[in-house]
Each structure stands twice: as structure tokens, then as C-alpha cells.
Design a protein around this motif. Sequence first.
Motif, PDB file in Angstrom:
ATOM      1  N   TYR A 128      95.824 -18.045  43.973  1.00  0.00           N
ATOM      2  CA  TYR A 128      94.577 -18.031  43.218  1.00  0.00           C
ATOM      3  C   TYR A 128      94.755 -18.823  41.928  1.00  0.00           C
ATOM      4  O   TYR A 128      95.773 -18.703  41.245  1.00  0.00           O
ATOM      5  CB  TYR A 128      94.157 -16.595  42.902  1.00  0.00           C
ATOM      6  N   TYR A 129      93.728 -19.625  41.590  1.00  0.00           N
ATOM      7  CA  TYR A 129      93.781 -20.451  40.390  1.00  0.00           C
ATOM      8  C   TYR A 129      92.535 -20.240  39.536  1.00  0.00           C
ATOM      9  O   TYR A 129      91.434 -20.026  40.059  1.00  0.00           O
ATOM     10  CB  TYR A 129      93.850 -21.934  40.752  1.00  0.00           C
ATOM     11  N   PHE A 130      92.731 -20.332  38.221  1.00  0.00           N
ATOM     12  CA  PHE A 130      91.610 -20.335  37.284  1.00  0.00           C
ATOM     13  C   PHE A 130      91.815 -21.516  36.344  1.00  0.00           C
ATOM     14  O   PHE A 130      92.783 -21.556  35.590  1.00  0.00           O
ATOM     15  CB  PHE A 130      91.552 -19.016  36.518  1.00  0.00           C
ATOM     16  N   ASN A 172      98.657 -13.815  36.587  1.00  0.00           N
ATOM     17  CA  ASN A 172      98.116 -15.151  36.853  1.00  0.00           C
ATOM     18  C   ASN A 172      97.415 -15.285  38.198  1.00  0.00           C
ATOM     19  O   ASN A 172      96.931 -16.363  38.540  1.00  0.00           O
ATOM     20  CB  ASN A 172      99.212 -16.217  36.717  1.00  0.00           C
ATOM     21  N   GLN A 173      97.360 -14.195  38.987  1.00  0.00           N
ATOM     22  CA  GLN A 173      96.686 -14.232  40.280  1.00  0.00           C
ATOM     23  C   GLN A 173      95.477 -13.306  40.255  1.00  0.00           C
ATOM     24  O   GLN A 173      95.621 -12.091  40.158  1.00  0.00           O
ATOM     25  CB  GLN A 173      97.645 -13.812  41.399  1.00  0.00           C
ATOM     26  N   TYR A 174      94.290 -13.887  40.330  1.00  0.00           N
ATOM     27  CA  TYR A 174      93.079 -13.064  40.294  1.00  0.00           C
ATOM     28  C   TYR A 174      91.888 -13.844  40.825  1.00  0.00           C
ATOM     29  O   TYR A 174      91.880 -15.069  40.862  1.00  0.00           O
ATOM     30  CB  TYR A 174      92.791 -12.575  38.869  1.00  0.00           C
ATOM     31  N   LYS A 175      90.896 -13.083  41.266  1.00  0.00           N
ATOM     32  CA  LYS A 175      89.634 -13.687  41.693  1.00  0.00           C
ATOM     33  C   LYS A 175      88.494 -12.972  40.990  1.00  0.00           C
ATOM     34  O   LYS A 175      88.471 -11.743  40.888  1.00  0.00           O
ATOM     35  CB  LYS A 175      89.480 -13.629  43.215  1.00  0.00           C
ATOM     36  N   ILE A 176      87.568 -13.763  40.487  1.00  0.00           N
ATOM     37  CA  ILE A 176      86.447 -13.238  39.714  1.00  0.00           C
ATOM     38  C   ILE A 176      85.285 -12.923  40.646  1.00  0.00           C
ATOM     39  O   ILE A 176      84.902 -13.740  41.489  1.00  0.00           O
ATOM     40  CB  ILE A 176      86.026 -14.251  38.636  1.00  0.00           C
ATOM     41  N   ASP A 177      84.742 -11.736  40.491  1.00  0.00           N
ATOM     42  CA  ASP A 177      83.653 -11.257  41.335  1.00  0.00           C
ATOM     43  C   ASP A 177      82.330 -11.505  40.622  1.00  0.00           C
ATOM     44  O   ASP A 177      82.144 -11.084  39.472  1.00  0.00           O
ATOM     45  CB  ASP A 177      83.863  -9.754  41.594  1.00  0.00           C
ATOM     46  N   ILE A 187      86.726  -8.269  38.120  1.00  0.00           N
ATOM     47  CA  ILE A 187      87.869  -9.119  38.441  1.00  0.00           C
ATOM     48  C   ILE A 187      88.849  -8.343  39.320  1.00  0.00           C
ATOM     49  O   ILE A 187      89.170  -7.189  39.033  1.00  0.00           O
ATOM     50  CB  ILE A 187      88.593  -9.601  37.169  1.00  0.00           C
ATOM     51  N   ASN A 188      89.303  -8.993  40.374  1.00  0.00           N
ATOM     52  CA  ASN A 188      90.352  -8.452  41.235  1.00  0.00           C
ATOM     53  C   ASN A 188      91.671  -9.082  40.839  1.00  0.00           C
ATOM     54  O   ASN A 188      91.837 -10.302  40.977  1.00  0.00           O
ATOM     55  CB  ASN A 188      90.062  -8.783  42.706  1.00  0.00           C
ATOM     56  N   LEU A 189      92.601  -8.311  40.333  1.00  0.00           N
ATOM     57  CA  LEU A 189      93.931  -8.808  40.005  1.00  0.00           C
ATOM     58  C   LEU A 189      94.830  -8.625  41.230  1.00  0.00           C
ATOM     59  O   LEU A 189      94.878  -7.543  41.822  1.00  0.00           O
ATOM     60  CB  LEU A 189      94.499  -8.055  38.804  1.00  0.00           C
ATOM     61  N   ILE A 190      95.522  -9.695  41.606  1.00  0.00           N
ATOM     62  CA  ILE A 190      96.299  -9.723  42.838  1.00  0.00           C
ATOM     63  C   ILE A 190      97.791  -9.670  42.524  1.00  0.00           C
ATOM     64  O   ILE A 190      98.276 -10.378  41.634  1.00  0.00           O
ATOM     65  CB  ILE A 190      96.010 -10.996  43.652  1.00  0.00           C
TER      66      ILE A 190
END
Length: 229
Positions: A128-130, A172-177, A187-190
Motif C-alpha cells: 500500500y502506498y500514499f 506505512n501500510q494503510y488504505k483510506i476508506d 483508515i485501515n492500517l495493515i
Amino acid sequence: MIKYPLNILFVFLFSIFSYAQNVSVLKDSICISKECFELQELKIETKNTVIYKKIQKSYDLFNGVFFDSPEKRLNAKKDTLKNLISTNSLRDYQFGFEKYKIFLNKNGLLNVSVHIQSYGSPWEYTIYYFFDEMNDTEVGEKLFMNKKMLLQICGKKLKTDNNAFVPIKNLNQYKIDTSIEGKIIGINLIFYDEKGRTNSGYPEHSVYFTWKEIEKFIVPQYRRRLTQY
């Protein structure tokens, strides 16, 4: 004398919050007999070379060769795949098929994931990247402040909600909902269990925060850009 600098400030802020790039996923495919293979590549402005290099380094499909356009890389994938199929060596080579997903693209902020599945192997992985498109940089865990406290909360949530005991070292790994309207919901933190690796990869665990829960941990400059329409 007072209105002039205020007008400049307004124009500057407007330019930030109206900044947007067309980001899409290019797709192509090759069909042999009854089996079809889909190829994907992320398309953004080519001036964002740092972002392209970072994404292309997710999985070293071309031995470190950098392609300055998604079209060139997609064609290279297609040519490689055709060659492997024609020589009947696709399974031995374990060609990696990348899949891209866009979670957020607003105000110069881009949240995407790159997933790879190796042909002929159960192994798969997602990164995952931001990115900050305006500065052509990866934000990563610089999105957050009070990181030590946030990591502790994540550790507790993993244990209580998921019954998972995973060593967590970074954010540093996450996806924004987001909602259909583009409003940030959470936010989902992975986190990956590197010690529990299997033939199919690293087990993935996630910790979900609503926006109300997480916004106090977001660095102010990014908080403003995330919530601005």
C-alpha cells in the motif's frame, strides 16, 4: 495593502485544494486457447517520476529497468508474457501479475495498492502506498503524529479484536476508506506477520479506525487536504 496578500493566500490555497490528476489503471490482455491473462499498469502524470520508480520497484519484474510511461511498461509486460507463452516457460518463470487499486485521489494525495500474484505459485503480496503528487514524494508513515501511542493502540486492537499477536514496527501500510462522495470515513492500517510466513505469503492483519478516531493522529497539513473538498 491588506487585501492583496490575502488574495494571494486565497489563490494559493485554492490551487492546492483544487489540484487533481487523472489517475487510472491501464489494462490489456492476452488470450491463448481458453485461458486469458490480464495485465495492468497505473497511469499518472509522467512528471511524477519518483512515484513511478517507487511503484515499479514494488516487485522487480524487469531487473530494475525504469519505464518513464505506463504504456511502455504495459507493452513490455505483454511482450514478456507472449514470449513466455510461446516458449512454454510461463509456469517455470512464475511471471508476476500486478493488480492496482486506487483508494483515494484528491487534493494532490494518492492512496493506491499494488497486488501481485505469481503464475504457477500460491505466493501473493500487496503493498500500500500514499503519495503526495504535488511534491512527487511518498508520505508513508509521515501521515501520522504521536506514532508511538498509535502503534500501542494498534497492538491492543489486534489482540482484542483479531486475537492476533503480530510484531508491529511501523505505520506505512494503510488504505483510506472513503464514501461515494469522496468523504474520508476511516483508515485501515495493515500489518504483516513476517514470522508466520506461509507458501502463499505473509498473513495480513488490519486495524480499522473511523475518521473520528484517527484524525487526532493525522499531521495537520495532511488532515486539511484530506478533509477539504
